[in-house]
Design an enzyme around this catalytic site. Structure first.
Site, PDB file in Angstrom:
ATOM      1  N   GLU B  33       0.986  -1.364  -0.102  1.00  0.00           N
ATOM      2  CA  GLU B  33      -0.008   0.082   0.010  1.00  0.00           C
ATOM      3  C   GLU B  33       0.906   1.356  -0.016  1.00  0.00           C
ATOM      4  OE1 GLU B  33      -3.317   0.866  -0.131  1.00  0.00           O
ATOM      5  OE2 GLU B  33      -2.391   2.976   0.023  1.00  0.00           O
ATOM      6  N   HIS B  51     -25.814  -0.693  -2.692  1.00  0.00           N
ATOM      7  CA  HIS B  51     -26.677  -0.618  -3.594  1.00  0.00           C
ATOM      8  C   HIS B  51     -27.503  -1.666  -3.916  1.00  0.00           C
ATOM      9  CE1 HIS B  51     -25.118   3.294  -5.217  1.00  0.00           C
ATOM     10  NE2 HIS B  51     -24.138   2.829  -4.740  1.00  0.00           N
ATOM     11  N   LYS B 251     -26.894  13.745 -14.342  1.00  0.00           N
ATOM     12  CA  LYS B 251     -26.919  12.799 -13.346  1.00  0.00           C
ATOM     13  C   LYS B 251     -27.212  13.682 -12.116  1.00  0.00           C
ATOM     14  CE  LYS B 251     -24.464   8.877 -11.599  1.00  0.00           C
ATOM     15  NZ  LYS B 251     -24.376   9.023 -10.361  1.00  0.00           N
ATOM     16  N   ILE B 337     -12.846  -0.391 -10.538  1.00  0.00           N
ATOM     17  CA  ILE B 337     -13.915  -0.677  -9.466  1.00  0.00           C
ATOM     18  C   ILE B 337     -14.436   0.529  -9.075  1.00  0.00           C
ATOM     19  CG2 ILE B 337     -14.352  -1.775  -7.220  1.00  0.00           C
ATOM     20  CD1 ILE B 337     -13.218  -3.717  -9.360  1.00  0.00           C
ATOM     21  N   CYS B 401     -13.003  12.845  22.520  1.00  0.00           N
ATOM     22  CA  CYS B 401     -13.463  13.761  21.388  1.00  0.00           C
ATOM     23  C   CYS B 401     -15.218  13.493  22.054  1.00  0.00           C
ATOM     24  CB  CYS B 401     -13.830  12.581  20.405  1.00  0.00           C
ATOM     25  SG  CYS B 401     -14.945  13.241  18.973  1.00  0.00           S
ATOM     26  N   CYS B 403     -17.424  15.491  20.540  1.00  0.00           N
ATOM     27  CA  CYS B 403     -18.389  15.833  19.638  1.00  0.00           C
ATOM     28  C   CYS B 403     -19.229  14.408  19.354  1.00  0.00           C
ATOM     29  CB  CYS B 403     -18.215  16.362  18.312  1.00  0.00           C
ATOM     30  SG  CYS B 403     -17.418  18.086  18.628  1.00  0.00           S
ATOM     31  N   CYS B 443      -9.964  17.753  20.192  1.00  0.00           N
ATOM     32  CA  CYS B 443      -9.181  16.532  20.559  1.00  0.00           C
ATOM     33  C   CYS B 443      -8.184  16.410  19.881  1.00  0.00           C
ATOM     34  CB  CYS B 443     -10.368  15.405  20.330  1.00  0.00           C
ATOM     35  SG  CYS B 443     -10.773  15.362  18.709  1.00  0.00           S
TER      36      CYS B 443
END
Lengths: 421, 486
Positions: B33, B51, B251, B337, B401, B403, B443
């Site tokens: 990666e 979907h 679209k 993809i 955190c 929130c 944070c």
């Protein structure tokens, strides 16, 4: 559930501490302050510059010094504290749920609650500034914490968007620490900060303030490499052709503060769409009986001295409520803000219950020269005070006398407006 | 040189799904990666929709793998403890003359095997989704559609692959591939790797890798999509994924809740040249705002907390390209993809593993671990569950955190888990810390403290937002010199 307290205060910053001290001094012996951070004082701890306390102590203190004076008074006895403790819920019947590492989840019942949670900074995302999302974009307060508490510099070459007070303070702070601040861009044709901060933080250091300018693009994928600044027209829209690239590694944002009222909503407290804080009456009580609010959670202040004053009033009123000696409301006269005035706090007044003299705080919506602040009781002008300059960045206040209100039978509405001087 | 049976290039959701599926076999598998973490490309910046499967052209690989992905997704998310909400989707038609197109979509869906699927009109539509725009005439209602947490899905697939022995190499960018005597050698910025089979799951860069080994060239066109994210205060503005039927004006955009409780609005669809251009533009954000109101009314845009762009790996044939290259035996494309790639990911993993089986003929393992537990999120927990977590680990009582109510225990778990986070964004994708309305304002320094404490090899000043080059700090106070104004 613990046995509970007469007064539970959420937030141990300047508002919470002043409220606690005033409530104790008013005879309340059962007070708890719940603070989410590991120490009291709130954001004052990172405000190491001076300029605090000129009204309260008649001397110029730093933020931590100002906080320390209140903390000493509060620590003198009669007040309990829970630090590192986050309130997660307030119920309408005044049970507060909080969590902490040491106590786990606790539920505490209170006769009265004072909201003193402060505010948060508006983030970049809410501005829809186009471009990348690299490292190097900080709200001014986050940068202030990194520099003043953590001891690390977030950048070398800095552009600041927004001329709120924290942004102005950070322009000077970053400069003093060896960074270069290229400019402060402000969308509006006037600054959102205090005049004294413009002089002391920008002018004294030769940092340009670009009014009617904004950031239209952020460059740099990993770390900020440049921001593009453009001039805006009268409606705040960027003017094509006015773009200038400012190479930099850091963009600080000081584009507004938002009262933190998510907890207030959990208790069903009504908020003002203008202040984004609770709607309160003359005793700073919210729409839920026995829950009071003060400081930046109520409306954003620019001077901590006024936060302390307001919170002390909330503390006294909450103490009276908890002792059962706060008179019931006999009726509320609405305060209406018009013609250049954005809001008032409080939003309603009960003439019978109000103190002999009540401070009404407000902000204007633009820069005005040579205007009068007028107060009308049902169409009758009661006050007309000439002001040479009024600006959105400076909170204003007017004192209303109980005698005047009581002497106006069947008063339906009090209107605040700006008029020609 | 490290020798593997299979090297997978790319740790997005496709690469991770392939890795997990292949880890069921007795194979040595490596994942390379370019970025510092999993889920750093298209997988982190998309609509996060499962979907239903009515959109893809019948007979395409997209249609097949979409429907198969839907079949697999429920069980997979249960096994891997990934947030999946079956909220259903609506394709809204706003013009009378477009109603036949809605019927077409229904027919296509039925041909693809999507069930149930119906068209609902006027009052029924408004009863289902009260904030639907006044101009809406009808909608295709697909109750099987879901929303999924794409960060969790990618991370969970990768983590589970890791637990089953797959090796991950981050900050490792492929710069060359060559085949010699049936063995592939892959040169990277971090040395060479050898493999008997290569899976090309490199997203928008899949064409570059493909073209290193094949004369039959591939072109991937980054198709940018820009989005706005609204605070959880606006998260219930709609309760289904609301698509727009394409009109003569182009679209549309979708409006949907996310599994994290936010409201997501977007995307645009712009074919661009620059594969790194994940920036937003004024025009793009304006387009999202303008189009969204066609299907949903009164969207509280003042609750916007951030905006982002993602790049779909589009090719002009508009279908997935999955298969071993005829002129490069052992090299398997998992390319192009684009949507519905997230939905199809489980099926893509299955298909690619089948192809690799054909090449290497591996044995299955008997000790594959199929499940993992995610990090419990106190934000959604009832009080009793939160208390139980605190009883287990007091750090669940320390909210870092504010929130999103993310606790220290969750952040520590995100760092210590297999394939743990090493950056602020890594923490964000795993825990939702920094994803709330203050956007990391409060944070940042607290999470940096925890990263500093937990990662012995990472100094405070080296902490990044998202890997090398995105350092958050430039040094200690006073170190910059200059100044001298006092």
């Amino acid at each position: 559930m613990t046995n509970g307290y007469d007064i539970l205060i959420i937030g141990g910053g300047p508002a919470g501490l002043a409220a606690a001290i005033a409530a104790r001094d008013a005879g309340c012996a059962s007070i708890l302050v719940v603070e989410r951070d590991c120490e009291l004082g709130g954001i004052l701890n990172q405000c190491i510059h001076n300029g605090f306390g000129l009204i309260t102590f008649d001397e110029e203190l730093t933020g931590p010094e100002y906080a320390a004076r209140f903390e000493e008074l509060a620590r003198a006895g009669g007040i309990d504290f829970m630090l590192d403790t986050m309130v997660i819920d307030i119920s309408a019947d005044k049970v507060v749920t909080a969590v902490s590492r040491t106590s786990g989840m606790v539920r505490i019942r209170a006769k009265a609650i004072i909201l003193a949670m402060g505010c948060r900074e508006r983030p970049r995302g809410s501005l829809n500034i186009p471009g990348y999302r690299p490292a190097g974009i900080y709200s001014a307060g986050t940068a202030q914490r990194l520099v003043n508490i953590e001891g690390f510099m977030p950048g070398r070459e800095v552009v600041i968007l927004g001329s709120g007070d924290i942004g102005l303070i950070m322009a000077r702070r970053m400069t003093l620490e060896g960074a270069h601040v290229a400019c402060v861009a402000e969308l509006m044709p006037y600054s959102g900060g205090l005049k004294r901060n413009i002089v002391q933080c920008l002018d004294d250091f030769g940092i340009p303030l670009l009014l009617s300018h904004t950031v239209v693009r952020i460059e740099g994928k990993k770390r900020v490499e440049a921001v593009i600044i453009a001039e805006v027209d009268g409606r705040g829209k960027p003017i094509p052709g006015t773009e200038t690239a400012y190479p930099c590694d850091t963009l600080l944002l000081s584009v507004g503060l938002i009262p933190e009222n998510e907890l207030s909503l959990s208790a069903g407290i009504g908020l003002s769409p203008v202040t984004r804080g609770p709607v309160v009456n003359e005793v700073l009580e919210t729409s839920v009986e026995g829950i009071f609010a003060a400081g930046n959670v109520l409306h954003v202040h620019d001077l901590v001295d006024y936060v302390s004053q307001e919170a002390a009033a909330a503390g006294r009123n909450a103490a009276a409520y908890a002792r059962g000696v706060l008179a019931g409301s006999a009726g509320a006269v609405p305060l209406t803000a018009e013609d250049g005035i954005r809001y008032t706090v409080p939003q309603t007044i009960d003439p019978v219950r109000m103190p002999e003299e009540l401070i009404v705080r407000f902000r204007v919506d633009n820069v005005y020269e040579d205007r009068s602040v007028s107060v009308y009781f049902d169409g009758k002008r009661m006050q007309h005070r000439k002001r040479s300059i009024l600006a959105p960045g400076e909170m204003e206040q007017v004192k209303l006398k109980k005698g005047d209100l009581v002497a106006s039978p069947d008063l339906k509405e009090i209107v605040f407006k700006l008029e020609e001087a | 040189m490290d020798a593997f049976d299979v090297v997978i290039i790319g740790a997005g959701v496709s690469g991770a799904a392939c890795a997990r599926e292949l880890s069921k076999r007795k194979l040595r598998i490596g994942v390379l990666e370019r970025e510092e973490d999993v889920c750093c490309g298209t997988s982190k910046a998309n609509s996060a929709i499962v979907h239903a499967g009515f959109d893809a052209e019948p007979g395409t690989l997209m249609a097949e793998l979409d429907v198969r992905g839907v079949e697999l997704m429920g069980g997979l998310c249960a096994d891997l403890d990934v947030d999946l909400d079956n909220i259903g989707s609506l394709v809204v038609c706003t013009a009378e003359e477009d109603l036949p197109k809605l019927e077409e979509l229904l027919a296509r869906g039925r041909k693809n095997g999507v069930e149930p699927l119906t068209i609902i009109y006027g009052d029924e539509l408004r009863a289902l989704e009260p904030n639907i725009a006044d101009g809406a005439r009808a909608a295709l209602w697909a109750p099987s559609a879901c929303i999924v947490n794409p960060f969790q899905l990618t991370w969970a697939l990768a983590e589970n692959a890791r637990v089953n022995g797959v090796e991950f190499f981050f900050n490792t960018e492929v710069i060359g591939i060559a085949q010699d005597d049936g063995l592939w050698t892959i040169s990277t910025t971090r040395g060479g790797f050898a493999a008997r089979a290569v899976v090309n799951a490199a997203g928008v860069y899949a064409d570059a890798l493909h073209n290193m080994v094949s004369a039959d060239t591939l072109e991937i066109i980054p198709r940018r999509g820009q989005y706005l994210v609204l605070d959880t205060a606006a998260g219930r503005h709609v309760s289904h994924t609301v698509f727009q039927l394409p009109t003569k004006y182009g679209k549309g955009v979708l409006v949907t809740p996310t599994t994290a409780g936010n409201l997501l609005v977007g995307p645009t669809a712009e074919d661009i040249a620059d594969k790194e251009a994940t920036d937003t533009t004024a025009a793009g954000l304006a387009e999202v705002l303008a189009k969204s109101v066609l299907s949903v009314k009164d969207i509280p845009f003042h609750e916007t907390i951030t905006s982002f762009s993602g790049l779909r790996a589009h090719r002009k044939e508009h279908d997935f390209l999955i298969g071993e290259l005829p002129d490069a035996p052992g090299f398997v494309d998992c390319a192009a993809i684009e949507s519905p790639g997230l939905t199809a990911a489980p099926a893509i993993g299955e298909m690619v593993a089948g192809i690799v089986d054909g090449i290497l003929g591996p044995e299955m393992r008997g000790d594959f671990v199929p499940a993992r537990r995610g990090i419990p999120a106190v934000e959604w927990a009832c009080d009793e569950d939160w208390e139980a977590l605190i009883a287990e680990d007091a750090a669940y009582g320390h909210v870092v955190c504010r929130c999103r109510k993310v606790t220290e225990a969750q952040i520590v778990a995100a760092i210590r888990s297999p394939l743990g986070a090493r950056s602020l964004d890594g923490i964000k994708r795993r825990t939702e810390a920094c994803m709330g309305r203050c956007q990391a304002g409060f944070c940042t320094s607290k999470i940096m403290d925890i990263l500093d404490r937990e990662l012995a090899d990472l100094a405070y000043a080296e902490i990044t937002k998202a890997g090398p080059g995105s350092e958050l700090l430039v040094g200690r106070d006073k170190e910059l010199g200059g100044g001298g104004l006092l």
